[in-house]
Each structure stands twice: as C-alpha cells, then as structure tokens.
Design an enzyme around this catalytic site. Structure first.
Site, short mmCIF file in Angstrom:
data_model
loop_
_atom_site.label_atom_id
_atom_site.label_comp_id
_atom_site.label_asym_id
_atom_site.label_seq_id
_atom_site.Cartn_x
_atom_site.Cartn_y
_atom_site.Cartn_z
N GLU A 43 -3.69 1.56 -5.75
CA GLU A 43 -4.14 0.29 -5.05
C GLU A 43 -4.01 0.56 -3.41
O GLU A 43 -2.99 1.06 -2.82
CB GLU A 43 -3.41 -0.93 -5.38
CG GLU A 43 -3.66 -2.10 -4.35
CD GLU A 43 -2.51 -3.07 -4.44
OE1 GLU A 43 -1.84 -3.30 -5.49
OE2 GLU A 43 -2.50 -3.85 -3.48
N ARG A 47 -5.52 -2.76 4.82
CA ARG A 47 -5.07 -3.19 5.86
C ARG A 47 -4.72 -1.95 7.11
O ARG A 47 -4.33 -2.29 8.05
CB ARG A 47 -3.23 -3.30 5.68
CG ARG A 47 -3.15 -4.36 4.58
CD ARG A 47 -1.74 -4.33 4.48
NE ARG A 47 -1.52 -4.96 2.95
CZ ARG A 47 -0.08 -4.98 2.22
NH1 ARG A 47 0.96 -4.38 3.15
NH2 ARG A 47 -0.15 -5.37 1.33
N LYS A 106 -1.17 -10.80 -10.71
CA LYS A 106 -0.25 -10.31 -9.73
C LYS A 106 0.96 -11.47 -9.79
O LYS A 106 0.49 -12.61 -9.82
CB LYS A 106 -0.59 -9.78 -8.61
CG LYS A 106 0.15 -9.28 -7.41
CD LYS A 106 -0.54 -8.46 -6.33
CE LYS A 106 0.11 -8.80 -4.88
NZ LYS A 106 -0.44 -7.86 -3.96
C1 3PG Z 1 2.75 -5.23 0.08
O1 3PG Z 1 2.89 -6.32 0.15
O2 3PG Z 1 2.39 -4.22 0.55
C2 3PG Z 1 2.90 -4.72 -1.50
O3 3PG Z 1 3.12 -5.93 -2.16
C3 3PG Z 1 3.92 -4.04 -1.80
O4 3PG Z 1 5.30 -4.35 -1.42
P1 3PG Z 1 6.55 -3.46 -1.20
O5 3PG Z 1 6.58 -2.50 0.16
O6 3PG Z 1 7.53 -4.40 -1.22
O7 3PG Z 1 6.64 -2.69 -2.51
#
Ligand code: 3PG
Length: 213
Positions: free
Chosen positions: A47, A51, A134
């Site tokens: 994934e 961002r 999710k």
């Molecule tokens: C995010 O918001 O970047 C994802 O949900 C991953 O979260 P994490 O960095 O806590 O694994």
C-alpha cells in the site's frame, strides 16, 4: 466492478500475506528496490500512501515489480481514486468512507478497502456490498478487543486493522476469526530506506510474513 467483486478481490489480496506494508516513500528511486525487498521477504501486497507528492510515480514504478500487488492508500476523494487507477494501482485503501469515494471506486473499477472505526460504519460498508473493511486507527480505537467484540454481532464482516499495529501486537489481531491481515508501516522504516538497507527490510518483511502462522 460490482461491490461483490471488489469485496472478493479484497478478500483475496488480504489472504496473500498476514501484513500489508503501509508505505510512505519520499524518494521515487526507492520504489523498485523497496518493492523488490518486500516481495522477496514474502509480503507481495503493498500500500503506497498518497501522502507524498511523488506517490503516484512510486505506484507506477512499483507496479512493474514482478510478484507485487500494488495499491494506493490514503484515498480521500474521487480525484485520488482516478489518479491511483491511472497510475496502475490494483486496489485502494481509505482511512474512512464516504459515498462519493465508494461511488468513484466502483466507477473506476478499483477495489476499495474502506476505513471503518465503528460498527455503524462497518454496517454501512456491508449495506453497500462490502464485507471486508479496514479498521482504522486500530490501536487508538481499542485494538484487538474491539474487533473481538464486533465478531459477535457482525461476524460476516472481516477486517484489516491498521494504525498502531506492531510486531508485538499483530498476533493478537491475527488470531481473531474476523481479521484477514493487518496493515503496518514498521516493515519499511525511513532510516533503512534512506540508507538503502534493502536486505534489512527484506529480513523484517520475512519475519512479518510469518506472523500469525
Ligand atoms: C498510517 O496511518 O500511516 C497507517 O495506518 C499505518 O500506521 P502505523 O504507522 O501505525 O503502522
């Protein structure tokens, strides 16, 4: 793509490995070595979060890596959905759900792993034909005990918890009957990416690929 087809595809990709790496890739030159390391380590489903300004280029590059199944995360709008599809994403992930996002994914034939944080949101996804969601942000929302409680009234809906999932707590989630896999960023730490330590990332991925086994 019908919601039922999308849900079937989500179920398939969530069944490929116990962990979906959640990736924030700032340097496009990292895309291919990172994807190769994760796939070689046993984590084929990737994934790429939208961002960073170069995220669509990262998806384009990663989509060329054999054995990878690359999706786009942080889908917020129909424009994100169209851009992700055009870049070659095979699935989409969103932190929450809106009707316009679901509609756009259906129009673009992009299977959606939609973010839910409450039973009502999960019920909403189910009412639209999606039985794989999710669960976000997993730990902040109460973690594995919450999904365990949800399995009573809504056992037909399965989840990929993401957000605060670690190698330490992943097994708690993966032991639940309504959890197909987890998502997490720990498999691709920024310092290892910046140092080009792809072998170390592959080793972390290999360990993650055994979680819940
Ligand atoms: C995010 O918001 O970047 C994802 O949900 C991953 O979260 P994490 O960095 O806590 O694994």
């Amino acid at each position: 793509m019908t919601p039922q087809d999308a849900a079937k595809y989500s179920r398939e990709i969530c069944g490929l490995a116990p962990v979906i790496p959640v990736l924030v890739v700032k340097d496009t030159s990292h895309a291919i070595p990172l994807a190769k390391a994760l796939v070689a380590g046993g984590l084929p489903v990737l994934e790429v979060t939208l961002r960073t300004p170069n995220a669509l280029d990262v998806i384009r590059e990663m989509a060329t890596v054999e054995g990878g199944v690359v999706g786009a995360g942080t889908l917020l709008s129909p424009a994100d959905v169209r851009a992700a599809k055009e870049a070659g994403a095979l699935f989409g992930v969103s932190p929450g759900i809106t009707d316009e996002l679901i509609d756009a994914c259906e129009a673009e034939d992009l299977p959606l792993l939609g973010g839910t944080a409450t039973v009502s949101e999960a019920m909403k996804m189910y009412s639209r034909g999606y039985d794989v969601c999710k669960f976000f942000p997993a730990e902040a929302n109460g973690g594995a005990p919450v999904l365990k409680a949800w399995n009573g009234p809504i056992p037909q809906i399965n989840f990929c918890p993401t957000g605060g999932v670690t190698p330490q707590n992943a097994a708690d989630y993966l032991s639940l009957p309504n959890v197909l896999c987890v998502g997490g960023s720990w498999v691709a730490p920024a310092d290892l990416m910046n140092a080009g330590k792809w072998d170390e990332i592959e080793a972390i991925a290999r360990e993650a690929s055994q979680l819940g086994a």
